[in-house]
Design an enzyme around this catalytic site. Sequence first.
Site, PDB file in Angstrom:
ATOM      1  N   ASP A   1       0.819  -1.220   0.000  1.00 21.34           N
ATOM      2  CA  ASP A   1       0.000   0.000   0.000  1.00 21.34           C
ATOM      3  C   ASP A   1       0.852   1.269   0.000  1.00 21.34           C
ATOM      4  O   ASP A   1       0.310   2.373   0.014  1.00 21.34           O
ATOM      5  CB  ASP A   1      -1.002  -0.002   1.165  1.00 21.34           C
ATOM      6  CG  ASP A   1      -0.348  -0.209   2.524  1.00 21.34           C
ATOM      7  OD1 ASP A   1       0.745  -0.810   2.579  1.00 21.34           O
ATOM      8  OD2 ASP A   1      -0.928   0.230   3.535  1.00 21.34           O
ATOM      9  N   HIS A   2       2.179   1.106  -0.037  1.00 18.03           N
ATOM     10  CA  HIS A   2       3.067   2.267  -0.103  1.00 18.03           C
ATOM     11  C   HIS A   2       3.974   2.259  -1.335  1.00 18.03           C
ATOM     12  O   HIS A   2       4.677   3.231  -1.579  1.00 18.03           O
ATOM     13  CB  HIS A   2       3.941   2.353   1.160  1.00 18.03           C
ATOM     14  CG  HIS A   2       3.137   2.608   2.389  1.00 18.03           C
ATOM     15  ND1 HIS A   2       3.084   3.822   3.012  1.00 18.03           N
ATOM     16  CD2 HIS A   2       2.291   1.795   3.085  1.00 18.03           C
ATOM     17  CE1 HIS A   2       2.268   3.754   4.053  1.00 18.03           C
ATOM     18  NE2 HIS A   2       1.776   2.536   4.135  1.00 18.03           N
TER      19      HIS A   2
END
Lengths: 301, 301
Positions: B64-65
């Site tokens: 998610d990064h």
Amino acid sequence: MILTILGCYAATPRTITNPTSQVLEIKNRMFLIDCGEGTQVQLRKHKLKFSRINHIFISHLHGDHFYGLIGLISTFALLGRKTDLHVYGPKGVKEVTLLQLKLSNSWTTYNLYFHELESTESQVVYEDDKVVVTTIPLKHRVYTNGYHFQEKSGDRKLNIEAVENYEIDTAYYQKIKSGGDITLDDGRVIPNEELTFDPLPAKSYAFCSDTVYTESILPIINNVDVLYHESTFLQSEEQYCEKTMHCTAQQAATIAKKANAGTLVLGHYSTRYGSIEPFKQEALTVFDNVELADDGKVFEF
Amino acid sequence: MILTILGCYAATPRTITNPTSQVLEIKNRMFLIDCGEGTQVQLRKHKLKFSRINHIFISHLHGDHFYGLIGLISTFALLGRKTDLHVYGPKGVKEVTLLQLKLSNSWTTYNLYFHELESTESQVVYEDDKVVVTTIPLKHRVYTNGYHFQEKSGDRKLNIEAVENYEIDTAYYQKIKSGGDITLDDGRVIPNEELTFDPLPAKSYAFCSDTVYTESILPIINNVDVLYHESTFLQSEEQYCEKTMHCTAQQAATIAKKANAGTLVLGHYSTRYGSIEPFKQEALTVFDNVELADDGKVFEF
């Protein structure tokens, strides 16, 4: 047979279009074909249940066809998935997926099986009692396969009026549907064709993207019911086909015609075009039954 | 200093929320911080020019990064970018990026530089004449850094009335702005403070996500103007913090208070919550100046 287009545009994702991904529902199975960036969000948007996807077929490792795979695999794990997941795709898909999981110190909550492909010959990659999936070797800038999904012929349909007329016990119905003849108590043999109708025709779907124009695929997709064939360009940009190894709409239609396909679905449009309608018009000059894929469009065949 | 939130939710992308990515514009530089899946589309949506992004800072290698990084790098190449691109992030980011490019038989049209991080001590990773960027070692399930962006003090501001009064030639203005005193033709020395005003205060921004509560970051972020600190949970779910190595809104506010931050911006909300407003209410019980990040929100500081 239901085909949901999650994305069907070439190259970069944009706010209004998505890279390649589609869901084929056939014989109650749900197959995901290609997985560009954003596919998991497209699946959510179109309310397709993650849990029904057990098999993912990747054509090639260009970003617009597989950069969404690792995100989907990770999300399945975050959601605590338990069911096996099978990924079919070019050699390398396993290495890069596992590296990404390793770097994030993550693992899947389910068994993840990779079926890596290297052959340039067509091969069966999936088979169950209702469906068989075969690769379609394509010609692109990297190793690429299309996929041919073929329903197996189903049971014959019971002629209820006939079986009741002969007072045949329901215990024999499955035998009859499987094609068997019946011997009555009085010794008479009733041939199967008196007791059944032909089953629904077994349908087939061929996904061919990305590829340059190649007639080498014709024997594999001959008489296919629905052919999804890439058409990155219009004939006016045909000069780009050789270098980029893509097709025009007219070339896609020529393949459909020579394969005696039922319906041609065009897709993988270059984002240079403001409208996709000209793709249909161009293909119609060669082949009669043309549909345009578009993001979010659902086809029932 | 302008902060644009492209995404600020934890874990999986959804139709309505995006994983972490944000753009910091400071001293006319544009820095991209983290790059979850879909970041390139968010950049387009918010009309942030791709060409202005020359430095990308990745906190850690959870999906998610950073799952949007390879797509953005590829898109830059498809668009024919020529300007150098620098990526700062944990060791491994280079290997996985190059593997993906190799598998797709692609390359960049520009120089791509990786600045891989392994140190658990704070270090300067970027510096030019106007801005310095320092890592903020965080404590998470994998190796993670936040980033501290510090403007350098600018020139002193010329007191036009005073310099004209002394009939100082414009040729000396830069010397005066740099802090120098002036000797007039008659021998008098005019001290700089008579000729200038203080420069605008140099601003600072700290990005701290993802991390468990840790006061080890306080010396690095002390007196920061704007602190973006993750708040995955509310106190009611505080029991998840230790295992997942995340924070609550109250913990984020405690860090902001102890660091004497100007403004606290909360983000990285778990998608379990229907509304993010309770995060603000909870943080306000500890710290006065709280803002909620949300996808698409633009802050000017």
